[in-house]
Design a protein around this motif. Structure first.
Motif, PDB file in Angstrom:
ATOM      1  N   THR A 157       5.255  -9.873   5.646  1.00  0.00           N
ATOM      2  CA  THR A 157       5.209  -8.522   6.190  1.00  0.00           C
ATOM      3  C   THR A 157       6.601  -7.941   6.311  1.00  0.00           C
ATOM      4  O   THR A 157       7.501  -8.563   6.874  1.00  0.00           O
ATOM      5  CB  THR A 157       4.543  -8.548   7.580  1.00  0.00           C
ATOM      6  N   THR A 172       8.669  -3.146  10.245  1.00  0.00           N
ATOM      7  CA  THR A 172       8.131  -1.799  10.418  1.00  0.00           C
ATOM      8  C   THR A 172       9.161  -0.843  10.976  1.00  0.00           C
ATOM      9  O   THR A 172       9.002   0.375  10.870  1.00  0.00           O
ATOM     10  CB  THR A 172       6.916  -1.860  11.347  1.00  0.00           C
ATOM     11  N   CYS A 231      12.868  -3.737   1.389  1.00  0.00           N
ATOM     12  CA  CYS A 231      12.678  -3.492  -0.046  1.00  0.00           C
ATOM     13  C   CYS A 231      12.771  -4.802  -0.827  1.00  0.00           C
ATOM     14  O   CYS A 231      13.462  -5.746  -0.414  1.00  0.00           O
ATOM     15  CB  CYS A 231      13.727  -2.513  -0.569  1.00  0.00           C
ATOM     16  N   THR A 273      10.082  -0.167  -2.604  1.00  0.00           N
ATOM     17  CA  THR A 273       9.950   0.042  -1.168  1.00  0.00           C
ATOM     18  C   THR A 273       8.860  -0.864  -0.596  1.00  0.00           C
ATOM     19  O   THR A 273       8.022  -1.391  -1.341  1.00  0.00           O
ATOM     20  CB  THR A 273       9.619   1.510  -0.873  1.00  0.00           C
ATOM     21  N   PRO A 274       8.849  -1.041   0.732  1.00  0.00           N
ATOM     22  CA  PRO A 274       7.821  -1.907   1.331  1.00  0.00           C
ATOM     23  C   PRO A 274       6.393  -1.474   1.011  1.00  0.00           C
ATOM     24  O   PRO A 274       5.484  -2.315   1.006  1.00  0.00           O
ATOM     25  CB  PRO A 274       8.118  -1.801   2.836  1.00  0.00           C
ATOM     26  N   ASP A 275       6.176  -0.179   0.739  1.00  0.00           N
ATOM     27  CA  ASP A 275       4.822   0.269   0.398  1.00  0.00           C
ATOM     28  C   ASP A 275       4.575   0.288  -1.103  1.00  0.00           C
ATOM     29  O   ASP A 275       3.587   0.842  -1.578  1.00  0.00           O
ATOM     30  CB  ASP A 275       4.541   1.650   0.999  1.00  0.00           C
ATOM     31  N   GLY A 276       5.495  -0.316  -1.895  1.00  0.00           N
ATOM     32  CA  GLY A 276       5.247  -0.517  -3.318  1.00  0.00           C
ATOM     33  C   GLY A 276       5.727   0.574  -4.232  1.00  0.00           C
ATOM     34  O   GLY A 276       5.418   0.549  -5.430  1.00  0.00           O
ATOM     35  N   ARG A 277       6.501   1.554  -3.741  1.00  0.00           N
ATOM     36  CA  ARG A 277       7.001   2.618  -4.606  1.00  0.00           C
ATOM     37  C   ARG A 277       8.342   2.238  -5.212  1.00  0.00           C
ATOM     38  O   ARG A 277       9.107   1.476  -4.634  1.00  0.00           O
ATOM     39  CB  ARG A 277       7.142   3.920  -3.804  1.00  0.00           C
ATOM     40  N   TRP A 314      13.094   6.576   2.007  1.00  0.00           N
ATOM     41  CA  TRP A 314      11.754   6.669   1.440  1.00  0.00           C
ATOM     42  C   TRP A 314      10.722   7.098   2.492  1.00  0.00           C
ATOM     43  O   TRP A 314       9.555   7.254   2.175  1.00  0.00           O
ATOM     44  CB  TRP A 314      11.332   5.329   0.843  1.00  0.00           C
ATOM     45  N   GLY A 315      11.170   7.328   3.733  1.00  0.00           N
ATOM     46  CA  GLY A 315      10.259   7.839   4.762  1.00  0.00           C
ATOM     47  C   GLY A 315      10.931   8.898   5.590  1.00  0.00           C
ATOM     48  O   GLY A 315      10.620   9.070   6.763  1.00  0.00           O
ATOM     49  N   GLU A 333       8.335  12.363   1.808  1.00  0.00           N
ATOM     50  CA  GLU A 333       7.709  11.066   1.593  1.00  0.00           C
ATOM     51  C   GLU A 333       7.188  10.928   0.181  1.00  0.00           C
ATOM     52  O   GLU A 333       7.175   9.860  -0.394  1.00  0.00           O
ATOM     53  CB  GLU A 333       6.569  10.856   2.598  1.00  0.00           C
TER      54      GLU A 333
END
Length: 269
Positions: free
Chosen positions: A116, A119, A150, A170-174, A251-252, A263
Motif C-alpha cells: 500500500t 496516503t 510512485c 503514480t500510486p493510482d497507476g497513472r 498528480w493530485g 487531477e
C-alpha cells in the motif's frame, strides 16, 4: 660296465618362468593407480587452496587409507571409499562456495508490488534546491516521487530527452512525465518552455499526468497555455510545500496560490 644315465627332474616352467602378459597387465594396473593418485592429489590441492579447513578432511582420508592398507584391505575397496569421501567433500565444498560469504550482503527480499502506498505525504527537512546541480535537482524530484509512493521512477534528463526529465508511475497507476526547470528567482518559466514541453509530453511520452516543476515561477501566458493543455505547473512555493509535506503532490494538486494543477490531464496541445 654300463653307467646308467641320470635323468633330470622335470621343472614346472609355468611357475617360475617369465610371463610377458602378466607383467604387462601389472604395469598397466600400476599406471592406472599412479594416474588415479595424481588426480586425487590435484583435486585435494585445489580443495585445500579454496578451503584450507578441508585439509583435515583429506588427512583423515589419508589416515583411513593407510589403516586400510595396513589391515590388508583390498585396493578396490579402499579406492571406492576414498572416491566416495572425495565426492562428498567436493559436493559440500561446492555448497559452501555457492553460499553467501556474509549474510549481511545477501540480496534483500523484493518489496511486494501490492504494498500500500502512503496516503499522506511524509514531511522531510528543507532542501536547498538552488545549491544543487541540474542533475542533482532532477534526482531530488525523482526522490520526492519515490517518497510519495510512485513506482518505476526513472531520471531520463539529458541530451535527446525530448522534454522529459523524470518519469514515474503514480500510486493510482497513472504515467507521470516531469520536466525540471532550475531557474533563478528573476527568470520565470515562459510560454515557450511550456509549448516545447506540451509538444512532447502527451504525444511522445504518452503522459497521463504532465508536470513542469521550477525553482522560480511562471509567466501569465505560460499558466494560460498550461491550463489549455492540462499541464500541472509547480512553482517554488508549490515545490517547497510538496517537499515538506504541507502541500499536495503534483498528480493530485489543486489550482491555488500560483500553482496550476488538475487531477486529470488534458488531451494535449
Amino acid at each position: 660296465m654300463t653307467v646308467p644315465v641320470r635323468r633330470t627332474s622335470f621343472v614346472n616352467r609355468s611357475r617360475y618362468g617369465f610371463d610377458l602378459r602378466s607383467t604387462a597387465l601389472f604395469f598397466v594396473f600400476l599406471a592406472v593407480v599412479v594416474c588415479a593418485l595424481g588426480l586425487a592429489a590435484r583435486v585435494a590441492a585445489g580443495a585445500v587452496e579454496r578451503r584450507p579447513a578441508w585439509v583435515f578432511v583429506l588427512v583423515a582420508i589419508a589416515v583411513a587409507g593407510c589403516l586400510g592398507l595396513r589391515r590388508r584391505w583390498r585396493l578396490a575397496g579402499v579406492a571406492r571409499r576414498a572416491a566416495a569421501a572425495l565426492d562428498e567433500a567436493a559436493r559440500e565444498a561446492a555448497e559452501v562456495l555457492d553460499a553467501p560469504a556474509d549474510p549481511a550482503q545477501s540480496v534483500p527480499a523484493p518489496v511486494s508490488a501490492t504494498a500500500t502506498a502512503p496516503t499522506t505525504p511524509i514531511a522531510v527537512a528543507a532542501v536547498d534546491y538552488d545549491a544543487l546541480t541540474p542533475e542533482g535537482f532532477e534526482e531530488a524530484i525523482a526522490g520526492l516521487c519515490e517518497r510519495d509512493g510512485c513506482t518505476e521512477v526513472e531520471v531520463v534528463g539529458g541530451a535527446g530527452d525530448l522534454g522529459a526529465d523524470v518519469m514515474a508511475v503514480t500510486p493510482d497507476g497513472r504515467r507521470a512525465v516531469i520536466q525540471c526547470k532550475q531557474y533563478g528567482e528573476s527568470n520565470r518559466v515562459g510560454s515557450q518552455d511550456l509549448q516545447r514541453f506540451g509538444g512532447t509530453c502527451f504525444s511522445v511520452h504518452e503522459a497521463d499526468v504532465a508536470v513542469l516543476v521550477t525553482t522560480s515561477d511562471f509567466t501569465a501566458p505560460a499558466l494560460e497555455y498550461a491550463e489549455q493543455c492540462g499541464i500541472v505547473c509547480v512553482n517554488r512555493e508549490g515545490l517547497e510545500a510538496w517537499t515538506d509535506g504541507s502541500g499536495p503532490r503534483p498528480w493530485g494538486a489543486a489550482p491555488e496560490d500560483g500553482t496550476a494543477g488538475w487531477e486529470a490531464a488534458g488531451s494535449g496541445c
